[in-house]
Scaffold this motif. Structure first.
Motif, mmCIF file in Angstrom:
data_model
loop_
_atom_site.group_PDB
_atom_site.id
_atom_site.type_symbol
_atom_site.label_atom_id
_atom_site.label_comp_id
_atom_site.label_asym_id
_atom_site.label_seq_id
_atom_site.Cartn_x
_atom_site.Cartn_y
_atom_site.Cartn_z
ATOM 1 N N VAL A 202 7.155 16.971 -1.251
ATOM 2 C CA VAL A 202 5.944 16.321 -0.732
ATOM 3 C C VAL A 202 4.728 17.227 -0.762
ATOM 4 C CG1 VAL A 202 7.394 14.900 0.768
ATOM 5 C CG2 VAL A 202 6.250 16.930 1.709
ATOM 6 N N LYS A 203 4.894 18.469 -1.172
ATOM 7 C CA LYS A 203 3.763 19.403 -1.202
ATOM 8 C C LYS A 203 2.647 18.860 -2.084
ATOM 9 C CE LYS A 203 5.986 23.841 -0.259
ATOM 10 N NZ LYS A 203 6.504 25.110 -0.838
ATOM 11 N N GLY A 204 1.432 18.947 -1.573
ATOM 12 C CA GLY A 204 0.282 18.472 -2.318
ATOM 13 C C GLY A 204 0.013 16.991 -2.141
ATOM 14 N N ARG A 205 0.959 16.272 -1.541
ATOM 15 C CA ARG A 205 0.776 14.827 -1.327
ATOM 16 C C ARG A 205 0.712 14.457 0.153
ATOM 17 N NH1 ARG A 205 4.639 11.361 -2.722
ATOM 18 N NH2 ARG A 205 6.368 12.832 -2.407
ATOM 19 N N GLY B 9 1.762 4.961 -5.483
ATOM 20 C CA GLY B 9 0.424 5.510 -5.599
ATOM 21 C C GLY B 9 -0.435 5.303 -4.374
ATOM 22 N N GLY B 10 0.049 4.506 -3.445
ATOM 23 C CA GLY B 10 -0.707 4.211 -2.240
ATOM 24 C C GLY B 10 -0.574 5.279 -1.166
ATOM 25 N N THR C 265 8.301 1.843 3.154
ATOM 26 C CA THR C 265 8.871 1.283 1.929
ATOM 27 C C THR C 265 7.826 1.317 0.830
ATOM 28 O OG1 THR C 265 10.307 -0.192 3.217
ATOM 29 C CG2 THR C 265 9.991 -0.710 0.876
ATOM 30 N N VAL C 266 8.159 2.001 -0.253
ATOM 31 C CA VAL C 266 7.256 2.097 -1.398
ATOM 32 C C VAL C 266 7.855 1.262 -2.526
ATOM 33 C CG1 VAL C 266 6.019 3.613 -2.973
ATOM 34 C CG2 VAL C 266 6.631 4.425 -0.669
ATOM 35 N N SER D 11 -0.319 9.373 -2.606
ATOM 36 C CA SER D 11 0.412 9.314 -3.879
ATOM 37 C C SER D 11 1.895 9.015 -3.654
ATOM 38 C CB SER D 11 0.252 10.637 -4.640
ATOM 39 O OG SER D 11 -1.099 10.917 -4.894
ATOM 40 N N LEU D 12 2.137 8.015 -2.861
ATOM 41 C CA LEU D 12 3.518 7.687 -2.510
ATOM 42 C C LEU D 12 4.282 7.181 -3.722
ATOM 43 C CD1 LEU D 12 2.765 6.071 0.929
ATOM 44 C CD2 LEU D 12 4.352 7.958 0.574
ATOM 45 N N ASN D 13 5.556 7.512 -3.775
ATOM 46 C CA ASN D 13 6.423 6.991 -4.825
ATOM 47 C C ASN D 13 7.689 6.415 -4.202
ATOM 48 O OD1 ASN D 13 8.382 9.229 -4.577
ATOM 49 N ND2 ASN D 13 6.711 10.456 -5.436
ATOM 50 N N VAL D 14 8.480 5.743 -5.005
ATOM 51 C CA VAL D 14 9.630 5.008 -4.460
ATOM 52 C C VAL D 14 10.621 5.940 -3.774
ATOM 53 C CG1 VAL D 14 9.425 3.067 -6.044
ATOM 54 C CG2 VAL D 14 10.776 5.064 -6.712
#
Length: 120
Positions: free
Chosen positions: A64-67, A15-16, A117-118, A85-88
């Motif tokens: 990754v579109k929109g993020r 989420g970061g 690294t997420v 809105s990063l995810n793992v």
């Protein structure tokens, strides 16, 4: 001598956000299309985002579109990748790349990359 120097990676919680930078030299930056790729160990490098030399036209991978947002500052010879809105699944080493029609070998030049690294 062509150089691409990526920076800005790190460890972030899901989420970061992170902002990557790529400082370029050795070619006419404002004339080159710039791209961001990422690579997970054992997998092929994949295109994440690209920005054309003129007009600010951008392209993104569906994942990754929109993020993510790619941008460039031609006065600083730098391309950026704002990642929200990063995810793992975004964990990878991120690289930038340049293409210019009058220097075909430019596309084979890579920097050292920056690790993202997420993880919680």
């Amino acid at each position: 001598q062509v150089q691409l120097v990526e920076s800005g990676g790190g460890l972030v919680q899901p989420g970061g956000s992170l902002r990557l930078s790529c400082a370029a030299s050795g070619f006419p930056f404002s004339s080159a299309a710039m791209s961001w790729y990422r690579q997970v160990s054992g997998k092929e490098r994949e295109l994440v985002a690209a920005i054309m030399a003129t007009g600010g036209v951008t392209n993104y991978a569906d994942s990754v579109k929109g993020r993510f947002t790619v941008s460039r500052d031609n006065a600083k010879n730098t391309v950026y990748l704002q990642m929200n809105s990063l995810n793992v699944e975004d964990t990878a080493v991120y690289f930038c790349n340049a293409r210019w029609r009058y220097m075909p070998a430019l596309a084979n030049t890579w920097g050292q990359g920056t690790q993202v690294t997420v993880s919680s």
